[in-house]
Write an enzyme that holds these catalytic residues in place. Structure first.
Site, PDB file in Angstrom:
ATOM      1  N   TYR A  96       0.825  -1.316  -0.092  1.00 32.61           N
ATOM      2  CA  TYR A  96       0.036   0.127   0.108  1.00 32.61           C
ATOM      3  C   TYR A  96       0.861   1.222   0.093  1.00 32.61           C
ATOM      4  O   TYR A  96       1.771   1.634   0.796  1.00 32.61           O
ATOM      5  CB  TYR A  96      -0.844   0.050   1.408  1.00 32.61           C
ATOM      6  N   ASP A 210     -11.272   1.871  10.015  1.00 29.68           N
ATOM      7  CA  ASP A 210     -12.261   1.927   9.019  1.00 29.68           C
ATOM      8  C   ASP A 210     -12.774   0.578   8.682  1.00 29.68           C
ATOM      9  O   ASP A 210     -12.528  -0.287   9.291  1.00 29.68           O
ATOM     10  CB  ASP A 210     -11.747   2.677   7.923  1.00 29.68           C
ATOM     11  N   CYS A 211     -13.823   0.535   7.736  1.00 28.13           N
ATOM     12  CA  CYS A 211     -14.571  -0.574   7.427  1.00 28.13           C
ATOM     13  C   CYS A 211     -13.622  -1.767   7.173  1.00 28.13           C
ATOM     14  O   CYS A 211     -13.721  -2.785   7.679  1.00 28.13           O
ATOM     15  CB  CYS A 211     -15.767  -0.515   6.469  1.00 28.13           C
ATOM     16  N   SER A 212     -12.720  -1.582   6.313  1.00 27.45           N
ATOM     17  CA  SER A 212     -11.943  -2.656   5.704  1.00 27.45           C
ATOM     18  C   SER A 212     -10.521  -2.755   6.629  1.00 27.45           C
ATOM     19  O   SER A 212     -10.063  -3.855   6.824  1.00 27.45           O
ATOM     20  CB  SER A 212     -11.491  -2.287   4.107  1.00 27.45           C
ATOM     21  N   ASP A 229      -8.008  -2.826   1.046  1.00 29.16           N
ATOM     22  CA  ASP A 229      -9.290  -2.024   0.903  1.00 29.16           C
ATOM     23  C   ASP A 229     -10.267  -3.062   0.551  1.00 29.16           C
ATOM     24  O   ASP A 229     -10.164  -4.027   0.106  1.00 29.16           O
ATOM     25  CB  ASP A 229      -8.808  -1.013  -0.407  1.00 29.16           C
ATOM     26  N   ALA A 230     -11.615  -2.551   0.716  1.00 27.55           N
ATOM     27  CA  ALA A 230     -13.027  -3.202   0.604  1.00 27.55           C
ATOM     28  C   ALA A 230     -12.784  -3.555  -0.791  1.00 27.55           C
ATOM     29  O   ALA A 230     -13.261  -4.889  -1.373  1.00 27.55           O
ATOM     30  CB  ALA A 230     -14.013  -2.541   1.081  1.00 27.55           C
ATOM     31  N   HIS A 267     -18.243  -0.543   0.960  1.00 20.53           N
ATOM     32  CA  HIS A 267     -18.325  -0.671   2.679  1.00 20.53           C
ATOM     33  C   HIS A 267     -17.956  -2.363   2.656  1.00 20.53           C
ATOM     34  O   HIS A 267     -18.550  -3.146   1.703  1.00 20.53           O
ATOM     35  CB  HIS A 267     -19.560  -0.303   3.282  1.00 20.53           C
ATOM     36  N   HIS A 279     -19.687  -4.703  11.890  1.00 17.07           N
ATOM     37  CA  HIS A 279     -18.719  -3.656  10.856  1.00 17.07           C
ATOM     38  C   HIS A 279     -18.500  -2.202  11.621  1.00 17.07           C
ATOM     39  O   HIS A 279     -19.058  -2.118  12.618  1.00 17.07           O
ATOM     40  CB  HIS A 279     -19.636  -3.543   9.696  1.00 17.07           C
TER      41      HIS A 279
END
Length: 314
Positions: A96, A210-212, A229-230, A267, A279
């Protein structure tokens, strides 16, 4: 990693934020780009609009944990362009990418023969100097080389030299990629420890996910390195029929997209079972269990993926 001798560095603060560019950090973010880091002070300062701007202003990419390795591609003044090699991404095949302050990095030294590695298995753990004085607090999932042990402590190599960590706070493994692999239902159990933790854009630590970042880290705690990442997570793992909820299993990742599931993935969360989603929702909200039926997310569901299905046990 043959770059080790050339341009490998490690994260030298408990949690380092990786920014989109050196210009992305605002004046109000000074406590988040410092070393020593003042993470809680920074987070407490950020009101809703300022937290939202980290996302909407495309300021933050991801975060690193203490000792996490990066490739440094470029140094521009007090900033370094880095690649987080433990965080798979379509943005760069090596990991990343983003920018972080040089002061939050240390040049990696060649590893002596380590006696394996340890991973912090609790929300936060105190590291101690070898003289018994407190050094720093490190978050869940911090991974460090193991060098020695006593009755109560493991001795580990850190960016700040040798340190001690309580044995009760960690799990150990022969190498970074050989921590015990557990199936994804165990990742859900790990995630329940963070219920009500406020969402943080780009967050990868027990100070805010965060979500992911949440799904990545709970699966990392179960021995799996998945994409960061999602959108990338939705293209890996094993596909599960999205229209057959009776085949979903606890720990499957559920993905949601704009335009009622037809747009880009925006998401991700864990299927908890019984029609529930675990989540980290969005800025201003906290990690929760949500009943999917009747929610906005129910209409946005676009994919289901399974990770760690080949692993038994818990």
């Amino acid at each position: 990693m043959n770059e080790l001798t050339v341009n490998m560095y490690t994260c030298a603060v408990p949690v380092a934020t990786v920014w989109t560019s050196p210009e992305s950090a605002r004046e109000m973010d000074a406590d988040g780009v410092s070393n020593p880091l003042h993470l809680n002070k920074w987070l407490e300062k950020l009101a809703y609009e300022e937290r939202l701007d980290l996302c909407n202003g495309n300021r933050v990419q991801t975060q690193l944990l203490y000792g996490e390795p990066v490739i440094v591609d470029e140094i521009a003044g007090e900033w370094a362009k880095v690649i987080a090699v433990w965080q798979p991404s379509k943005k760069d095949e090596r990991g990343y990418p983003g920018w972080m302050p040089l002061r939050q990095l240390k040049k990696a030294s060649p590893l002596a023969e380590a006696g394996g590695f340890v991973r912090v298995a609790v929300g936060k753990s105190q590291l101690w100097n070898t003289d018994g004085m407190p050094l720093i607090i490190v978050p869940f999932n911090t991974i460090m080389p193991l060098t020695d042990e006593s009755e109560d402590h493991f001795q580990v190599e850190t960016p700040d030299g040798e340190a001690l960590v309580l044995k009760t706070d960690i799990v150990r493994a022969p190498s970074v990629h050989q921590f015990k692999k557990r199936n994804a239902s165990a990742a859900v159990e790990e995630g329940l420890a963070y219920l009500d933790l406020p969402y943080f854009w780009g967050g990868m630590s027990s100070y805010g996910f965060d979500c992911s970042g949440f799904t990545y880290n709970m699966l990392k705690a179960c021995g799996h390195f998945i994409p960061r990442d999602a959108g990338d997570q939705a293209k890996s793992g094993v596909e599960v029929p999205v229209d057959k909820p009776e085949r979903w299993e606890k720990g499957d990742l559920l993905f949601f997209a704009n335009d009622e599931g037809k747009g880009n993935v925006r998401h991700v969360g864990f299927y908890y079972g019984n029609g529930l989603l675990l989540h980290s929702p969005s800025t201003g909200q906290s990690i929760e269990l949500l009943k999917l039926e009747g929610s906005k997310l129910e209409r946005e569901l676009c994919a289901v993926r399974r990770y760690g299905d080949d692993e038994g046990g818990d």
